[in-house]
Design an enzyme around this catalytic site. Structure first.
Site, short mmCIF file in Angstrom:
data_model
loop_
_atom_site.label_atom_id
_atom_site.label_comp_id
_atom_site.label_asym_id
_atom_site.label_seq_id
_atom_site.Cartn_x
_atom_site.Cartn_y
_atom_site.Cartn_z
N LYS A 17 105.23 19.12 2.69
CA LYS A 17 105.48 19.81 1.40
C LYS A 17 105.94 21.25 1.61
O LYS A 17 106.88 21.69 0.98
CB LYS A 17 104.20 19.87 0.56
N ARG A 92 97.37 19.85 -8.82
CA ARG A 92 96.57 19.00 -7.94
C ARG A 92 95.81 17.96 -8.76
O ARG A 92 95.17 17.09 -8.19
CB ARG A 92 95.51 19.82 -7.22
N ARG A 129 98.94 20.88 13.85
CA ARG A 129 99.67 21.92 13.10
C ARG A 129 99.12 23.32 13.40
O ARG A 129 97.91 23.51 13.46
CB ARG A 129 99.55 21.62 11.60
N ARG A 161 94.77 26.42 11.01
CA ARG A 161 94.04 26.63 9.75
C ARG A 161 92.63 26.08 9.88
O ARG A 161 92.44 25.01 10.47
CB ARG A 161 94.76 25.89 8.61
N ARG A 172 89.72 16.52 2.59
CA ARG A 172 90.92 16.86 1.81
C ARG A 172 91.68 15.60 1.40
O ARG A 172 92.23 15.52 0.31
CB ARG A 172 91.82 17.80 2.61
#
Ligand code: AMP
Length: 219
Positions: A17, A92, A129, A161, A172
């Site tokens: 995204k 969301r 990531r 992160r 998540r």
């Protein structure tokens, strides 16, 4: 607002995204509105907003609708959003989607792009990531910038992160399935939902999105 090009980009964490939203903004001079980036920047700056949301972000839960709705409302009034915006990570849930319709007016969202990625690929992508704390550029753990810890774009620190750790990723994904999946029917019922396969190169996903925008006469 009807002359604006406002787009919503949906997809699981790690579907691409952020990357695709930024490419869309660069190509069409739109504002990149990422609620996750805004909230993370606030946490890093230690601002009152950051202190309020820090523990929620670290747990992988969602912050309150009122808080993010207000953030987005304010952000969309900034000058760089005059031609339109790409909304990344917002809405969301249905409440936020309804708030966005109130902010932009009926027909204010021209297209909702869902970047599809199977769960098994999400965990692998997110755990490798790395992200620049300053400018948000995304790297893989094998990239030189990630290994050296220094961003090639701005020289900022490249880190993992805190919510890209496996136990938080699972939380998540559960939140996504419970709260965000219903948005697909919401946008489908408005006739503006399109889907792209996220398990392709960045360039191919971007060209698929461009073709969909073009096909709808939006570019
Ligand atoms: P993201 O970078 O979009 O994955 O967002 C990171 C975290 O920020 C999420 O796990 C939430 O805690 C919070 N967040 C981002 N966007 C929203 C939103 N639209 N509503 C509620 N919480 C959000």
């Amino acid at each position: 607002m009807s002359g604006q090009l406002n787009l919503v980009v949906l997809g699981k964490q790690g579907a691409g995204k952020g990357t695709q939203s930024q490419l869309l903004c660069d190509r069409h001079s739109l504002a990149h509105v990422s609620t996750g980036d805004i909230l993370r920047a606030a946490v890093q700056a230690g601002s009152p907003l950051g202190l309020e949301v820090k523990s929620v972000l670290e747990s992988g839960q969602l912050v309150s609708d009122d808080l993010v709705n207000k953030l987005v409302d304010d952000r969309l009034k900034e000058a760089d959003a005059a031609r339109g915006a790409v909304l990344d990570g917002f809405p969301r849930n249905i409440e936020q989607a309804q708030a966005l319709e109130r902010i932009l007016g009926e027909g204010g969202i021209k297209l909702c792009v869902d970047i599809e990625l199977p769960n098994e690929l999400v965990i692998g992508r997110l755990s490798s990531r790395r992200v620049c704390q300053e400018c948000g550029t995304i790297y893989k753990d094998t990239d030189i910038a990630a290994i050296s810890g220094t961003c090639e774009v701005c020289g900022g620190d490249v880190v993992q992160r805190s919510d890209d750790k496996p136990e938080v990723i699972r939380q998540r994904l559960e939140t996504f399935e419970r709260d965000t999946l219903p948005l697909l029917s919401f946008y489908e019922s408005r006739g503006i939902l399109v889907k792209v396969n996220g398990d392709q190169s960045v360039e191919k996903v971007a060209s698929d999105i461009d073709a969909l925008l073009h096909g709808r006469g939006l570019t």
